[in-house]
Design an enzyme around this catalytic site. Structure first.
Site, PDB file in Angstrom:
ATOM      1  N   HIS A 234       0.842  -1.203   0.000  1.00 44.99           N
ATOM      2  CA  HIS A 234       0.000   0.000   0.000  1.00 44.99           C
ATOM      3  C   HIS A 234       0.876   1.252   0.000  1.00 44.99           C
ATOM      4  CE1 HIS A 234      -3.859  -2.043   1.805  1.00 44.99           C
ATOM      5  NE2 HIS A 234      -3.607  -2.410   0.565  1.00 44.99           N
TER       6      HIS A 234
ATOM      7  N   ASP B 101      -4.879  -7.397   6.210  1.00 44.12           N
ATOM      8  CA  ASP B 101      -3.495  -7.116   5.792  1.00 44.12           C
ATOM      9  C   ASP B 101      -2.614  -8.350   5.956  1.00 44.12           C
ATOM     10  OD1 ASP B 101      -3.843  -4.495   5.004  1.00 44.12           O
ATOM     11  OD2 ASP B 101      -3.009  -3.614   6.830  1.00 44.12           O
TER      12      ASP B 101
ATOM     13  N   ILE C  11      -5.872   6.994   8.961  1.00 47.36           N
ATOM     14  CA  ILE C  11      -4.979   8.136   9.136  1.00 47.36           C
ATOM     15  C   ILE C  11      -5.736   9.460   9.090  1.00 47.36           C
ATOM     16  CG2 ILE C  11      -3.078   9.399   8.039  1.00 47.36           C
ATOM     17  CD1 ILE C  11      -1.800   6.724   7.380  1.00 47.36           C
ATOM     18  N   THR C  12      -6.750   9.561   8.234  1.00 48.32           N
ATOM     19  CA  THR C  12      -7.509  10.820   8.181  1.00 48.32           C
ATOM     20  C   THR C  12      -8.285  11.059   9.477  1.00 48.32           C
ATOM     21  OG1 THR C  12      -9.280   9.639   7.010  1.00 48.32           O
ATOM     22  CG2 THR C  12      -7.718  10.884   5.670  1.00 48.32           C
TER      23      THR C  12
END
Length: 492
Positions: free
Chosen positions: A87, A191, A408-409
């Site tokens: 990613h 993941d 993350i945002t």
């Protein structure tokens, strides 16, 4: 010559290092009631929460100076050590963090363990405000019999291993088994399942560590089960990660249509993101694939599956008792509605043979210092909008503030709120008004204690070395794993 150690005099007596501000400067900053025109602020942790907090403070106060302390020798936290190697687009945020670090009002100090090398109280004495943004550095245990057996690992450690986290570099997971079980159905669970099943040639051009790539080339894992206590409507992964799994080269999905009975009618009222995710699950589980997709699945040598309504009860040992050989799952059913839905055992159990168990049921924060309040049950620092309860001048942002949730945002928004609250307190005169020495005081303390901080320019030397090592293999970088080697490269 060894640095002299002394006890600092009270910070209110610290001599001013510049003349009083001019009238125009006073006018420009008159919105801040404090007399101190250069707020000294430190942030503990250099992951997304730390850098976004620093970014907000620097942007919205033209004189503030921010020092970022980090226990690793390298910055960026979860972006470097948590984001999957396949990613790379997610890691582009590092460019934003680098711009922040290059500000002449920002400094990075790596290789400093707050709570060991320097206390939070010492930071509070040296700065006008301290923001704790050190994330969730631990994993939630299964708390079931057998979890101590070889072959049982936390997904956090596994992720750290393939991403080059120094503390996990010697993990050496045994991938000689046919079947792996991942407990948990969030993005981290997908993941690790994806990394286990991705053909190594697709990972060769990523920043995965060479050690991990070598182990994956030898891996015998052919099937990965991703197990959750609740049902399809409660999975915690996002549609992007699910789509990647469905389209993963050389693999086929195993989904039981019975798990999705009646779901079509129940998803009409759920929020749109959840509805789209569930529709994709339904399609994968119940619709007949087209000719090309059917042929692809038929030729796949590896498989992954979602097991719903199953809760781990016991890790089963091999006959000689030396390692994990399976997991006993309690069959569950759902009680309650909406957010209150919970899984309760039905009394039935089933055993699932496997040689590798990866626990991905959540991260958790650790207490950093005895002087800082900590809620061990929730795994967070008690706070109100980022203000640490009952400790003026101490703040928190990110996962240690709200728990290990979101992307993350989400952390960006959360960190901006903490930064804004801090600036409001500064404006209201709630922070110390006298000058503070900031890093000058901490540098002397660290020198006395034999701690040698790593600067951002030091990191850029290590970064250049990693990029250089990766070029020969066609990779973006080959990560340095050994802190001692990093220090040697820096001439320490």
């Amino acid at each position: 010559m060894a640095p002299r150690c002394w006890r600092w005099w009270p910070w209110t007596a610290w001599p001013r290092t510049r003349p009083p501000p001019s009238e125009s400067t006073q006018s420009f900053h008159q919105q801040f009631s404090t007399q101190e025109q250069t707020p000294q602020i430190c942030v503990v942790g250099s992951g997304p929460a730390g850098f976004y907090t620093a970014q907000h403070l620097l942007k919205h106060h033209s004189r503030a100076h921010v020092d970022i302390y980090e226990k690793q020798l390298v910055p960026f936290g979860l972006v470097r050590f948590g984001v999957a190697p396949d990613h790379p687009e997610v890691k582009n945020v590092i460019n934003t963090f680098t711009r922040t670090a290059h500000s002449d009002r920002c400094a990075f100090h790596g290789n400093v363990v707050v709570g060991r090398d320097v206390t939070v109280q010492e930071l509070r004495d040296a700065y006008h405000a301290v923001v704790l943004s050190y994330g969730a550095e631990d994993h939630r245990g299964l708390e079931i019999p057998g979890e101590e057996l070889p072959g049982v690992l936390s997904a956090r450690a596994f992720v750290g291993w393939y991403n080059g986290l120094p503390e996990n570099r010697k993990l050496a997971p045994d991938l000689s088994c046919d079947t792996a079980v991942v407990l948990g159905q969030g993005n981290v669970a997908l993941d690790v399942a994806r990394i286990l099943l991705t053909p190594p040639e697709y990972l060769e051009k990523t920043d995965i560590t060479e050690a991990a790539l070598g182990a994956l080339r030898q891996s015998q894992v052919k099937t990965v089960w991703i197990v959750g206590r609740r049902g399809p409507l409660q999975v915690a992964f996002t549609i992007k990660e699910l789509r990647e799994m469905i389209q993963l080269p050389g693999t086929r999905p195993i989904l039981d249509p019975a798990d999705f009975l009646g779901l079509q009618d129940r998803i009409k009222e759920v929020p749109r993101p959840r509805k789209r995710l569930t529709e994709l699950l339904l399609q994968a589980a119940t619709e007949k694939p087209g000719v090309a997709e059917a042929a692809r699945r038929a030729s796949a040598s590896r498989a992954w599956g979602l097991r719903f309504f199953r809760s781990p009860q016991q890790v089963l040992p091999s006959p000689d008792g030396r390692r994990a050989a399976g997991i006993r799952l309690a069959v569950t059913r759902l009680e309650g509605v909406g957010e209150a839905t919970r899984a309760v055992p039905t009394g039935a159990v089933e055993d699932l043979p496997c040689g590798l168990v990866l626990s991905s049921i959540g991260y958790k924060s650790r207490p950093i210092d005895p002087s800082v309040p900590f809620d061990p049950k929730l795994g967070v620092i008690p706070n109100m909008e980022g203000r640490v309860v009952d400790v003026p001048g101490l703040y928190c942002s990110g996962w240690v503030k709200r728990g290990p949730t979101g992307v993350i945002t989400t952390t960006m928004t959360d960190s901006f709120v903490t930064g804004q609250i801090l600036l409001q307190d500064l404006k209201a005169g709630l922070l110390p008004s006298g000058p503070r020495p900031g890093y000058a005081a901490i540098k002397a303390l660290l020198g006395c204690r034999g701690v040698w901080p790593v600067s951002f320019s030091d990191w850029e030397k290590l970064d250049a070395e990693e990029v250089s090592r990766g070029q020969g293999a066609g990779k973006p970088r080959e990560k340095l794993l050994d802190p001692q080697e990093m220090l040697r490269l820096l001439g320490r």
